[in-house]
Structures are given as C-alpha cells and as structure tokens.
Design an enzyme around this catalytic site. Structure first.
Site, PDB file in Angstrom:
ATOM      1  N   HIS A  73      58.861  52.206  47.264  1.00  0.00           N
ATOM      2  CA  HIS A  73      58.587  53.311  48.188  1.00  0.00           C
ATOM      3  C   HIS A  73      57.085  53.550  48.292  1.00  0.00           C
ATOM      4  CE1 HIS A  73      58.528  57.830  49.026  1.00  0.00           C
ATOM      5  NE2 HIS A  73      59.132  57.314  50.087  1.00  0.00           N
ATOM      6  N   ASP A  85      54.528  53.766  55.799  1.00  0.00           N
ATOM      7  CA  ASP A  85      54.541  54.739  56.889  1.00  0.00           C
ATOM      8  C   ASP A  85      53.438  54.417  57.895  1.00  0.00           C
ATOM      9  OD1 ASP A  85      56.490  56.779  55.635  1.00  0.00           O
ATOM     10  OD2 ASP A  85      55.006  56.443  54.061  1.00  0.00           O
TER      11      ASP A  85
END
Length: 240
Positions: A6, A35
């Site tokens: 992550h 992201d």
C-alpha cells in the site's frame, strides 16, 4: 491471496515514493498501490493527499504547483531524517521502473475532491506507452472516473473503491463495467459479501490490512488480495 504494498511499503518508508515501491518489491509483494493526481501543468504525479502539507515540506494544493515545483519538494524527511531529499515521483518514473519487474500496479485516481481534467486519458496513454496495460488495475472512489476509463480503454482492469456496506457490490460494479471490488477490510470479512462476489466471479481486494491476525484470516477466507503498509510481514505470514 495476492499482496499489494500500500503506497509501496508505507510502514517502513515514506509513502508513494520510489524507495517505498522498491522496498515492496524487495519484500516479495505481488504488486504495489499508488495514488495519482495532476500537477498544475498536467503531469500525472504520485501523491495521496490533495494538499502537500502532510507528506512533504510544501504547503497548499498539489494542483497549484507545476511539475518542476513539485520536484523541488522533500517527500521523505517527514517520515525520517534518513529519507531526507526523497522526491515526489511522476507516474512515468514508476512505469519506467516497473518495466524491469513483474509487479502488478494498482493506480488509484484521486478524483474524489479535485476533478482533474483528462486524468484518465493521461494515465491510460502512459500505461499503454510502456506496455503495461495487462499489469495495471485502475481504481477510484469516484466511479465516474472508472466509467471514463472504460470509455477510453475497453480491456484495462478497473475496480470500484468503497468503504461502507454497499448492497451486492458485484452487481453495482458491473453497471460501471468494473472488474473488481476494492473495499475497506471490515467489509471483506462479511461472508455474504465474499460468497456473493465469488459466485459473480468478481475478486475482492481489501484495504488496508496491517494486523497479523486479519492477514491470516484473509489468507483463508477467499479474499483475492490485500493492500498492506507492511508487505514484508504479509509475505512472511503467507510463506508460513
């Protein structure tokens, strides 16, 4: 069960940086999650927050800085002095690096607050340029972005991000032509969700799973993948 780092290895390295992605690869993760936002001059950059204050020495909105200006910021010192001087990467930098490995890449489009113009097209064109369409999943909490992604590219994998008890999410996902369910980890523990998704042939990937007991549970209950800040720990548990 697959393991995605992550934001790389966010438990051990400054999130969404090249050194964080490199650490996730070293740890044996199957993939990485990152992201994407756009700079003021339209360059896809890798950073989670819409504002710079938490993870850099800058302030204000990502959207208000040019790519050059973003590259001058320190994205590592906030985490630890030993990472001082770490920079915000562009998406292109990550994709160039990814050509040298076999990692899956989950690209989360951060369009929930800022509607970045043409972000979907810019991201897809870069993924195509580097021949990585078969290894990429595009996800977003803004499902309009997923519809736009599917309009531009018919086969690239997409997944809906959601955090609450969406009823029969596999049915809803099909209405936006998504291929997967990315949900907050408590949702992935519901047998009715797991069973329904399995019958629909739709993978469930849970975020953000950092607890060892939860990792062990998901390795046996049919969850397709987890996103974790601690990929090395998850890989060790899976091997055990």
């Amino acid at each position: 069960m697959l393991i995605f780092g992550h934001r790389g290895s966010a438990g051990t390295h400054p999130e969404n940086t090249m050194i964080s992605f490199e650490e996730a690869a070293r740890a044996g993760a199957d993939g990485i999650e990152l992201d994407i936002q756009l700079s003021k001059d339209g360059v896809p950059v890798v950073i989670h927050d819409e504002k710079l204050d938490r993870t850099t020495n800058g302030t204000g909105w990502v959207k208000d800085r040019t790519f050059y200006e973003l590259k001058q910021l320190d994205a590592g010192a906030w985490f630890s002095d030993k990472f001082k001087g770490t920079r915000i990467p562009s998406l292109e930098e990550v994709l160039v690096w990814a050509q040298g490995n076999s990692l899956l890449i989950n690209l989360e489009l951060k369009t929930g607050i800022i509607l970045y113009p043409q972000i979907e097209e810019k991201v897809i064109r870069l993924v195509e340029q580097y021949g990585l369409t078969g290894r990429v999943i595009i996800s977003s909490f803004n499902h309009y972005s997923l519809v736009e992604t599917r309009r531009i590219h018919r086969t690239i994998k997409t997944a809906i991000l959601f955090s609450d008890g969406l009823y029969e999410p596999w049915k809803y996902a099909k209405t936006v032509e998504a291929d997967g369910l990315h949900c907050h980890w408590p949702i992935a523990a519901y047998p009715v969700i797991l069973d329904g998704a399995k019958q629909a042939g739709m993978p469930i990937r849970a975020y953000t799973v950092n607890d060892e007991a939860r990792m062990r549970e998901f390795m046996t209950n049919g969850v397709s993948a987890i996103f974790t800040d601690w990929p090395e720990k998850a890989v060790r548990i899976r091997r055990g």
